[in-house]
Design a protein around this motif. Structure first.
Motif, PDB file in Angstrom:
ATOM      1  N   VAL A 256      -7.862  -7.184  -7.753  1.00  8.32           N
ATOM      2  CA  VAL A 256      -7.458  -5.795  -7.540  1.00  8.32           C
ATOM      3  C   VAL A 256      -7.850  -5.019  -8.782  1.00  8.32           C
ATOM      4  O   VAL A 256      -7.716  -5.519  -9.909  1.00  8.32           O
ATOM      5  N   ASP A 257      -8.379  -3.798  -8.575  1.00 10.15           N
ATOM      6  CA  ASP A 257      -8.912  -2.997  -9.659  1.00 10.15           C
ATOM      7  C   ASP A 257      -8.280  -1.614  -9.663  1.00 10.15           C
ATOM      8  O   ASP A 257      -8.004  -1.030  -8.608  1.00 10.15           O
ATOM      9  N   VAL A 258      -8.103  -1.065 -10.867  1.00 13.34           N
ATOM     10  CA  VAL A 258      -7.598   0.297 -11.034  1.00 13.34           C
ATOM     11  C   VAL A 258      -8.075   0.829 -12.380  1.00 13.34           C
ATOM     12  O   VAL A 258      -8.191   0.060 -13.345  1.00 13.34           O
ATOM     13  N   LYS A 259      -8.379   2.124 -12.423  1.00 10.22           N
ATOM     14  CA  LYS A 259      -8.789   2.767 -13.663  1.00 10.22           C
ATOM     15  C   LYS A 259      -7.815   3.894 -13.966  1.00 10.22           C
ATOM     16  O   LYS A 259      -7.410   4.639 -13.066  1.00 10.22           O
ATOM     17  N   PHE A 260      -7.451   4.028 -15.252  1.00 15.18           N
ATOM     18  CA  PHE A 260      -6.565   5.103 -15.687  1.00 15.18           C
ATOM     19  C   PHE A 260      -7.384   6.113 -16.485  1.00 15.18           C
ATOM     20  O   PHE A 260      -7.704   5.891 -17.641  1.00 15.18           O
ATOM     21  N   THR A 261      -7.770   7.181 -15.826  1.00 20.30           N
ATOM     22  CA  THR A 261      -8.736   8.130 -16.404  1.00 20.30           C
ATOM     23  C   THR A 261      -8.051   9.142 -17.288  1.00 20.30           C
ATOM     24  O   THR A 261      -6.851   9.390 -17.158  1.00 20.30           O
TER      25      THR A 261
END
Length: 261
Positions: A256-261
């Motif tokens: 599972v992937d997530v980016k905190f921009t």
């Protein structure tokens, strides 16, 4: 007697405004975890308009590494709201949190209700209620002026750091690996920073689910078909910087992937 309504209003306002929660006033601060859970229910009602319906629960302090880190030797529960559930690949705003962190988890989705009248629940019993597992990132938020001085009852009242989750594709229970042997890796910006196994979660993630079902049943509440339960982190919380890219890999369950921009 704790002023449940006053405590709930203070906590809900801090959550909406993304401001660090200060120690509650003497008449509002819960003295026991039972009082904390009563406030949690009131907070849930106040936040529903902003965060959506209750769609599940998170369980904290289910692994030795997290119990040692937080100094709390037993599980604690919190809420998962509809608007806090995301699919793998999502980009979230770092500024939408006070101090955002992530945890590597095995999530379950329930196929049937677990009614309080059926208690006490065992790990074997609740396992039969699971429809699917998800590799998951639990999003946590250190939204406290100083969490170490607030105490477990106040942390429970504020959903025990819960700030949402990111779910990978489901794996049917019939196709899932032995959860005891599932190895989880927390990877930040391509670098592994922590790892653990399913056995670290109260001996088995099903034990955590049974704890939650029994905890809810004690106050006449139950779990419902379709709800999501985050069973607890395999690794110590990883605190993030803006721009960080997060991958959680759970062997046999996916990533599972997530980016905190």
């Amino acid at each position: 007697m704790t002023n449940t309504r006053a405590a709930a209003k203070t906590i809900a306002a801090a959550r909406r405004d993304h401001t660090p929660l200060q120690p509650l006033s003497a008449d509002a601060a819960p003295r026991t975890e039972a009082e904390g859970y009563r406030i949690q229910e009131a907070v849930r009602g106040l936040l529903a308009a902003d965060f959506g319906a209750l769609v599940g629960y998170k369980i904290g302090c289910t692994s030795p590494v997290m119990q040692e880190y937080l100094g709390i030797p037993h599980p604690c529960g919190g809420s998962v709201f509809a608007k806090g559930v995301h699919s793998s690949g999502v980009s979230l705003q770092h500024k939408d949190f006070v101090r955002v962190g992530v945890e590597c988890e095995i999530a379950v989705r329930l196929a049937r209700d677990l009614d309080p009248t059926e208690a006490p629940f065992t790990a074997e019993w609740v396992a039969e209620s699971i429809e699917a597992y998800h590799p998951a990132v639990e999003i946590v938020d250190d939204r406290y002026a100083d969490w170490q001085t607030l105490g477990a009852p106040t942390l429970v009242a504020d959903d025990f750091f819960a700030a949402g989750c990111v779910l990978g594709p489901p794996v049917a229970r019939s196709a899932a690996p032995n959860l005891l042997e599932v190895a989880g890796r927390a990877v930040i910006n391509g670098v592994e920073v922590a790892r653990g196994t399913g056995a670290d979660v109260l001996g088995h993630p099903h034990n955590a689910l049974a704890w939650l079902a029994n905890h809810l049943a004690a106050s006449g509440q139950g779990l419902r078909a379709g709800q999501i339960v985050l069973t607890g982190s395999l690794v110590k919380t990883v605190w993030l910087n803006a721009g960080d890219e997060v991958t959680m890999e759970l062997e046999g369950l996916g990533r599972v992937d997530v980016k905190f921009t």
